[in-house]
Design a protein around this motif. Structure first.
Motif, PDB file in Angstrom:
ATOM      1  N   THR A 123       0.839  -1.197   0.000  1.00  0.00           N
ATOM      2  CA  THR A 123       0.000   0.000   0.000  1.00  0.00           C
ATOM      3  C   THR A 123       0.874   1.246   0.000  1.00  0.00           C
ATOM      4  OG1 THR A 123      -0.095   0.005   2.423  1.00  0.00           O
ATOM      5  CG2 THR A 123      -1.871  -1.136   1.264  1.00  0.00           C
ATOM      6  N   MET A 124       0.252   2.362  -0.370  1.00  0.00           N
ATOM      7  CA  MET A 124       0.925   3.648  -0.283  1.00  0.00           C
ATOM      8  C   MET A 124       0.834   4.174   1.144  1.00  0.00           C
ATOM      9  SD  MET A 124       1.743   4.388  -3.515  1.00  0.00           S
ATOM     10  CE  MET A 124       1.816   6.165  -3.690  1.00  0.00           C
ATOM     11  N   PRO A 125       1.812   4.960   1.604  1.00  0.00           N
ATOM     12  CA  PRO A 125       1.659   5.605   2.917  1.00  0.00           C
ATOM     13  C   PRO A 125       0.422   6.505   2.910  1.00  0.00           C
ATOM     14  CG  PRO A 125       3.900   5.861   2.072  1.00  0.00           C
ATOM     15  CD  PRO A 125       3.081   5.314   0.950  1.00  0.00           C
ATOM     16  N   PRO A 126      -0.407   6.429   3.936  1.00  0.00           N
ATOM     17  CA  PRO A 126      -1.613   7.261   3.948  1.00  0.00           C
ATOM     18  C   PRO A 126      -1.277   8.741   4.076  1.00  0.00           C
ATOM     19  CG  PRO A 126      -1.316   6.187   6.066  1.00  0.00           C
ATOM     20  CD  PRO A 126      -0.275   5.607   5.153  1.00  0.00           C
ATOM     21  N   ARG A 127      -2.059   9.566   3.379  1.00  0.00           N
ATOM     22  CA  ARG A 127      -1.922  11.013   3.511  1.00  0.00           C
ATOM     23  C   ARG A 127      -2.731  11.452   4.727  1.00  0.00           C
ATOM     24  NH1 ARG A 127      -1.515  13.618  -2.507  1.00  0.00           N
ATOM     25  NH2 ARG A 127      -0.218  11.970  -3.424  1.00  0.00           N
ATOM     26  N   VAL A 128      -2.127  12.244   5.548  1.00  0.00           N
ATOM     27  CA  VAL A 128      -2.664  12.486   6.890  1.00  0.00           C
ATOM     28  C   VAL A 128      -3.763  13.541   6.919  1.00  0.00           C
ATOM     29  CG1 VAL A 128      -2.049  13.329   9.194  1.00  0.00           C
ATOM     30  CG2 VAL A 128      -0.534  11.721   8.007  1.00  0.00           C
ATOM     31  N   GLY A 129      -3.567  14.659   6.199  1.00  0.00           N
ATOM     32  CA  GLY A 129      -4.410  15.837   6.405  1.00  0.00           C
ATOM     33  C   GLY A 129      -5.894  15.601   6.262  1.00  0.00           C
ATOM     34  N   GLY A 130      -6.319  15.020   5.122  1.00  0.00           N
ATOM     35  CA  GLY A 130      -7.740  14.820   4.888  1.00  0.00           C
ATOM     36  C   GLY A 130      -8.376  13.874   5.879  1.00  0.00           C
ATOM     37  N   VAL A 131      -7.658  12.788   6.220  1.00  0.00           N
ATOM     38  CA  VAL A 131      -8.200  11.819   7.174  1.00  0.00           C
ATOM     39  C   VAL A 131      -8.408  12.469   8.534  1.00  0.00           C
ATOM     40  CG1 VAL A 131      -7.779   9.657   8.397  1.00  0.00           C
ATOM     41  CG2 VAL A 131      -7.188   9.850   5.974  1.00  0.00           C
ATOM     42  N   ARG A 184      -3.451  10.314  16.687  1.00  0.00           N
ATOM     43  CA  ARG A 184      -4.282   9.968  15.531  1.00  0.00           C
ATOM     44  C   ARG A 184      -3.426   9.602  14.323  1.00  0.00           C
ATOM     45  NH1 ARG A 184      -9.562  14.049  15.324  1.00  0.00           N
ATOM     46  NH2 ARG A 184     -10.758  12.905  16.923  1.00  0.00           N
ATOM     47  N   VAL A 185      -2.322  10.297  14.147  1.00  0.00           N
ATOM     48  CA  VAL A 185      -1.417   9.947  13.054  1.00  0.00           C
ATOM     49  C   VAL A 185      -0.881   8.534  13.270  1.00  0.00           C
ATOM     50  CG1 VAL A 185       0.776  10.486  11.927  1.00  0.00           C
ATOM     51  CG2 VAL A 185      -0.795  12.343  12.545  1.00  0.00           C
ATOM     52  N   ASP A 186      -0.481   8.221  14.507  1.00  0.00           N
ATOM     53  CA  ASP A 186      -0.024   6.865  14.829  1.00  0.00           C
ATOM     54  C   ASP A 186      -1.123   5.842  14.547  1.00  0.00           C
ATOM     55  OD1 ASP A 186       2.459   7.762  15.612  1.00  0.00           O
ATOM     56  OD2 ASP A 186       1.950   7.862  17.744  1.00  0.00           O
ATOM     57  N   TRP A 187      -2.340   6.191  14.944  1.00  0.00           N
ATOM     58  CA  TRP A 187      -3.489   5.300  14.722  1.00  0.00           C
ATOM     59  C   TRP A 187      -3.695   5.058  13.233  1.00  0.00           C
ATOM     60  CZ3 TRP A 187      -7.859   6.430  11.902  1.00  0.00           C
ATOM     61  CH2 TRP A 187      -8.889   5.485  11.954  1.00  0.00           C
ATOM     62  N   LEU A 188      -3.610   6.118  12.418  1.00  0.00           N
ATOM     63  CA  LEU A 188      -3.820   5.976  10.977  1.00  0.00           C
ATOM     64  C   LEU A 188      -2.757   5.066  10.365  1.00  0.00           C
ATOM     65  CD1 LEU A 188      -5.159   6.679   8.295  1.00  0.00           C
ATOM     66  CD2 LEU A 188      -3.779   8.780   8.231  1.00  0.00           C
ATOM     67  N   TYR A 189      -1.505   5.270  10.727  1.00  0.00           N
ATOM     68  CA  TYR A 189      -0.444   4.414  10.184  1.00  0.00           C
ATOM     69  C   TYR A 189      -0.602   2.982  10.660  1.00  0.00           C
ATOM     70  CZ  TYR A 189       2.513   7.505   7.444  1.00  0.00           C
ATOM     71  OH  TYR A 189       3.007   8.316   6.437  1.00  0.00           O
ATOM     72  N   ALA A 190      -1.015   2.800  11.915  1.00  0.00           N
ATOM     73  CA  ALA A 190      -1.238   1.443  12.421  1.00  0.00           C
ATOM     74  C   ALA A 190      -2.397   0.771  11.683  1.00  0.00           C
ATOM     75  CB  ALA A 190      -1.522   1.483  13.920  1.00  0.00           C
ATOM     76  N   THR A 191      -3.437   1.538  11.396  1.00  0.00           N
ATOM     77  CA  THR A 191      -4.583   0.998  10.660  1.00  0.00           C
ATOM     78  C   THR A 191      -4.171   0.582   9.262  1.00  0.00           C
ATOM     79  OG1 THR A 191      -6.139   2.369  11.920  1.00  0.00           O
ATOM     80  CG2 THR A 191      -6.904   1.515   9.808  1.00  0.00           C
ATOM     81  N   TRP A 192      -3.365   1.420   8.605  1.00  0.00           N
ATOM     82  CA  TRP A 192      -2.947   1.090   7.246  1.00  0.00           C
ATOM     83  C   TRP A 192      -1.944  -0.057   7.229  1.00  0.00           C
ATOM     84  CZ3 TRP A 192      -6.781   2.740   4.988  1.00  0.00           C
ATOM     85  CH2 TRP A 192      -6.878   2.715   3.583  1.00  0.00           C
ATOM     86  N   LYS A 193      -1.183  -0.212   8.309  1.00  0.00           N
ATOM     87  CA  LYS A 193      -0.313  -1.385   8.427  1.00  0.00           C
ATOM     88  C   LYS A 193      -1.162  -2.648   8.554  1.00  0.00           C
ATOM     89  CE  LYS A 193       3.796  -3.352   9.016  1.00  0.00           C
ATOM     90  NZ  LYS A 193       3.460  -4.727   9.371  1.00  0.00           N
ATOM     91  N   THR A 194      -2.308  -2.540   9.225  1.00  0.00           N
ATOM     92  CA  THR A 194      -3.235  -3.672   9.313  1.00  0.00           C
ATOM     93  C   THR A 194      -3.742  -4.047   7.928  1.00  0.00           C
ATOM     94  OG1 THR A 194      -3.928  -3.039  11.546  1.00  0.00           O
ATOM     95  CG2 THR A 194      -5.403  -4.476  10.304  1.00  0.00           C
TER      96      THR A 194
END
Length: 348
Positions: free
Chosen positions: A261-269, A325-335
């Motif tokens: 996957t691509m690294p998630p972009r943080v701002g919009g999320v 929240r940034v940590d959460w988003l990256y952890a979610t995308w790692k899932t």
């Protein structure tokens, strides 16, 4: 917009009218020309495509892919023209758009038909099968829906899964470049969506628009985002990881852990998480072969089973602090990334 479907239309789009008119003169004229020309020349084009496929079968043992791709391209052109004609009729019967709430209500079925028809065409032409898991977790609304983005077909999944099957009306975050597809331009700007300018010099303005888009959702509504921002390819991923390392060094290691996957972009999320809605994540595996035309021509997509997994994350489980929240988003995308890896490993 008042209520979930609205009695008056809130304006989500602020392009100058002359810019819209100039763009649509070009794109709609091109769309009409392509649909008419491909229809008139279809018998000849089919003969050429079949000839190409026969040569490829003899030389490389590939499947009939050029013919399938031609048929899908022709159907796309015809459906595009059909959607434009339908929306033109809706504009006429609503008093040239004067009855704005009725214009919106009558445009939702056009969107569903457009996506459903293209999805069905892709499914049948390329002999795709779908294994959908966890769809029931997407209800009730309102929700923030986060979908993986790996192909030119997974753009259709939110409409087919959430709107067609579950009755959602989704507000979309889309890249502005998609305004060059006239059906998306006309229909997408009628409905409550936002076309993100990824080159904007005023990111705060974009974030305000995203928050405004997600405000006041009803129980049968959701807002949709593709956190990766663009389709996954290995080259794009490498560039994106390098960009993360330059802009946010503290996230470089986490971005580098992602394999599929691509690294998630943080701002919009993060802007959408401010709404306090539950999040529904959609991961899928198998559509990567639709990322580019050359991928399709390789033939690997034909006959494939696409696995789709949805799961819900309650708002109460999402941290309030921005850094967390940034940590959460990256952890979610790692899932999501690990799930794709597990599906591929089990398929071997």
């Amino acid at each position: 917009m008042t209520g979930p479907h609205g009695s008056s239309r809130r304006r989500f789009h602020d392009e100058p009218q002359n810019t819209i008119v100039r763009r649509r003169i070009v794109t709609i004229t091109r769309s009409v020309a392509v649909a008419l020309l491909t229809t008139m020349l279809l018998p000849l084009l089919l003969l050429i495509a079949i000839g190409v496929d026969l040569v490829r079968v003899v030389l490389h043992g590939t499947r009939f892919v050029a013919t399938r791709l031609l048929l899908f391209g022709w159907i796309f052109a015809v459906v595009e023209l059909g959607g434009l004609l339908w929306m033109f009729a809706v504009w006429l019967i609503t008093g040239f758009g004067a009855a704005s709430s009725r214009l919106v209500d009558l445009t939702w079925p056009v969107q569903a038909w457009w996506a459903r028809t293209l999805f069905t065409a892709a499914t049948r032409i390329f002999d795709l099968k779908f294994d959908v898991r966890g769809l029931e977790s997407a209800t009730p609304g309102p929700i923030v829906a986060m979908f993986r983005h790996a192909s030119i077909v997974d753009n259709l999944l939110p409409v087919v899964l959430l709107q067609d099957r579950l009755g959602y009306r989704l507000r979309w975050l889309l890249k502005r470049e998609l305004l060059n597809i006239p059906a998306l331009d006309v229909g997408g700007t009628r409905l409550p969506n936002h076309f993100v300018d990824r080159t904007s010099t005023d990111p705060r303005r974009e974030l305000r628009a995203i928050r405004r888009l997600a405000a006041d959702l009803g129980p049968d509504e959701g807002v949709l985002i593709f956190p990766e921002g663009t389709r996954f390819t290995p080259d794009r991923q490498r560039r994106a990881v390098a960009d993360v390392a330059e802009r946010s060094p503290e996230l470089a290691a986490r971005a580098g852990e992602l394999r599929h996957t691509m690294p998630p972009r943080v701002g919009g999320v993060l802007a959408l998480l401010d709404t306090g809605y539950d999040v529904v994540v959609c991961a899928h595996e198998g559509l990567d072969g639709f990322a580019k035309i050359e991928d399709i021509l390789s033939g690997g997509l034909v006959g494939r089973t696409i696995t789709i997994q949805l799961w819900r994350i309650p708002a109460t489980e999402i941290p309030a602090d921005r850094g967390e929240r940034v940590d959460w988003l990256y952890a979610t995308w790692k899932t999501v990334d690990d799930w794709i890896d597990a599906i591929r490993t089990n398929a071997q």
